[in-house]
Scaffold this active site. Structure first.
Site, mmCIF file in Angstrom:
data_model
loop_
_atom_site.group_PDB
_atom_site.id
_atom_site.type_symbol
_atom_site.label_atom_id
_atom_site.label_comp_id
_atom_site.label_asym_id
_atom_site.label_seq_id
_atom_site.Cartn_x
_atom_site.Cartn_y
_atom_site.Cartn_z
ATOM 1 N N ASP A 190 -5.571 -4.556 7.468
ATOM 2 C CA ASP A 190 -4.214 -4.985 7.115
ATOM 3 C C ASP A 190 -3.767 -6.040 8.119
ATOM 4 O OD1 ASP A 190 -1.598 -5.307 6.302
ATOM 5 O OD2 ASP A 190 -0.945 -3.266 6.785
ATOM 6 N N LYS B 283 -5.448 -2.396 11.564
ATOM 7 C CA LYS B 283 -4.626 -3.596 11.680
ATOM 8 C C LYS B 283 -5.440 -4.709 12.328
ATOM 9 C CE LYS B 283 -0.733 -1.910 10.203
ATOM 10 N NZ LYS B 283 0.041 -2.461 9.111
ATOM 11 N N ASP C 94 1.166 -6.203 -0.045
ATOM 12 C CA ASP C 94 2.162 -5.262 0.475
ATOM 13 C C ASP C 94 3.495 -6.022 0.521
ATOM 14 O OD1 ASP C 94 3.846 -3.743 2.120
ATOM 15 O OD2 ASP C 94 2.400 -3.384 3.701
ATOM 16 N N GLY D 143 2.664 3.396 3.917
ATOM 17 C CA GLY D 143 3.555 4.190 4.761
ATOM 18 C C GLY D 143 4.343 3.293 5.692
ATOM 19 N N LYS E 236 -7.731 2.487 7.656
ATOM 20 C CA LYS E 236 -7.118 1.157 7.614
ATOM 21 C C LYS E 236 -6.898 0.693 9.041
ATOM 22 C CE LYS E 236 -2.342 -0.246 6.682
ATOM 23 N NZ LYS E 236 -1.274 -0.309 5.669
ATOM 24 N N GLU F 263 -5.455 -6.313 3.224
ATOM 25 C CA GLU F 263 -4.050 -6.190 2.848
ATOM 26 C C GLU F 263 -3.234 -7.333 3.447
ATOM 27 O OE1 GLU F 263 -2.522 -2.342 3.945
ATOM 28 O OE2 GLU F 263 -0.462 -2.832 3.427
ATOM 29 N N LYS G 23 5.091 0.708 -1.595
ATOM 30 C CA LYS G 23 5.950 1.406 -0.626
ATOM 31 C C LYS G 23 7.291 1.570 -1.311
ATOM 32 C CE LYS G 23 3.911 -0.271 3.682
ATOM 33 N NZ LYS G 23 3.997 -1.301 4.725
ATOM 34 N N SER H 99 -3.754 4.946 8.919
ATOM 35 C CA SER H 99 -3.600 3.564 9.365
ATOM 36 C C SER H 99 -3.666 3.528 10.890
ATOM 37 C CB SER H 99 -2.236 3.049 8.882
ATOM 38 O OG SER H 99 -1.971 1.777 9.417
#
Ligand SMILES: O=C(O)CCC(=O)C1=CC=C[C@@H](O)[C@@H]1C(=O)O
Ligand SMILES: [Mg+2]
Length: 369
Positions: A189, A163, A239, A291, A161, A214, A263, A135
């Site tokens: 995400d 952000k 998530d 994570g 991934k 996400e 998670k 990530s």
């Protein structure tokens, strides 16, 4: 399982580089390390709550408070058959999932050690190795982001991934596609940074062949996500919105997502995580392990749960050195081959604590009997 003693330790470790999301920037990580003692063994777990209630409503202090005042006193008196009984025992505590998960996880490790089996095996895991992704936070510049992607691809990570947040989204994804092509398994995400008013931007992302987006919408929403999923080709992954197997059932029924990020801390522990895994499997919904910038113990728990068969998509279960100059476990979590982590076969989590390193980062500790 009779518990003789529980220890809470608060640690603070510097991150190798700042990690920015749509809700804030982390430069160091504070967390609680839980140790539960019984029958000559010790089980370990790590609480994933952050210092501030920005990802969810819990914090390190609320986890400590709920553990100390409500969970530990009851655990010291209880006789559990197995850690799977934990959630029934504490169903009277509403939410506080990260607090529950921290103690429940340590009980699972203890249980596995008492029975001489790996945590993976105790949970019903089947894989001997798991494919892992990485990530990447919101980097200050596109060039910086591309450099990071290049480095992680060179290490063989099987999913990238990235952000995103409004204004830092399409340009970033486009730049990655133009530089590294469409073969790279890529996802975004948003950590709830968008609303349905942003639908045009979110639809624009469709052209980049993302494996998923996400949590684009509100942290507590599954209704608007269902509306959005009907308009998008890209699968939505939830998530923040999923705290329990019941939440997962409702999201699947509504069509709010096609993938779920599990998670363990967010859903209240390994038992609930497994239930969500099983439910998703029966509906043909793939899951992956998210994570929370874990250090070694939390990472070890993630590896164990990700060894279950419906964890089809590589998780954010990267190597220790993704975040840490040094980890508190031995061996550190490493890639056994490019983009792959071997699932330990030793009893319990399969990693040992290095006491000197725990002491180095320790800022508070308390023992309960
Ligand atoms: O590598 C990891 O541990 C995942 C990091 C990561 O993406 C996240 C960590 C913590 C909170 C969020 O920002 C986030 C996530 O939403 O998945
Ligand atoms: Mg997320």
């Amino acid at each position: 399982m009779k518990i003789d003693k529980v220890k809470l330790e608060r640690l603070k470790m510097p991150l190798l580089s700042p990690f920015e999301t749509s809700f804030g920037t982390e430069t160091e990580k504070e967390y609680i390390l839980v140790s539960v003692y019984g029958d000559g063994h010790v089980g370990y777990a790590e609480s994933v709550a952050m210092e501030s209630p920005a990802y969810n409503e819990e914090t390190i202090d609320t986890v400590w408070h709920v553990a100390e005042q409500f969970i530990i006193p009851q655990i010291l008196k209880a006789e559990l058959e197995s850690p799977a009984d934990f959630s029934k025992l504490f169903s009277w505590i509403r939410r506080n999932n990260m607090a529950k998960s921290a103690i429940e996880g340590a009980l699972w490790d203890l249980y596995a050690k008492q029975n001489g089996i790996s945590l993976s095996k105790a949970l019903g895991g089947e894989k001997e190795e798991i494919e892992v992704g990485v990530s990447i936070g919101i980097e200050p510049t596109v060039e910086g982001l591309l450099k990071k992607v290049e480095g992680f691809l060179a290490e063989g990570y099987k999913k990238i991934k990235v952000k995103i947040k409004p204004g830092i989204d399409v340009d970033r994804i486009k730049a990655i596609r133009e530089t590294f092509g469409y073969e790279v398994p890529l996802m975004a995400d948003a950590n709830s940074a968008y609303t349905l008013d942003d639908i045009d931007t979110l639809k624009e992302l469709d052209q980049y062949g993302l494996i998923m987006i996400e949590q684009p919408l509100a942290h507590d929403d599954i209704v608007d996500h269902a509306k959005l999923q009907r308009e998008l080709q890209t699968p939505i992954c939830l998530d923040e919105s999923i705290h329990s197997v019941e939440d997962a059932r409702k999201a699947i029924e509504l069509g709010s997502c096609k993938i779920i990020n599990i998670k363990v801390g967010r859903v209240g522990g390994l038992t609930e995580a497994k239930k969500i895994h099983d439910l998703c499997q029966s509906h043909g919904i793939p899951v992956w392990c998210g994570g929370m910038l874990e250090a070694g113990v939390g990472r070890a728990h993630n590896i164990a749960i990700a060894s279950l068969s419906n964890f089809i998509i590589p998780g954010d279960t990267s190597a220790s050195k993704r975040y840490w100059a040094e980890d508190i476990v031995e061996p550190e979590v490493t890639l056994s081959k490019p983009g792959t982590v071997a699932v330990p076969k030793e009893a319990g989590i399969g990693y040992s604590l290095v006491q000197g390193k725990v002491d180095k980062y320790l800022i508070d500790a308390k023992v309960y009997r």
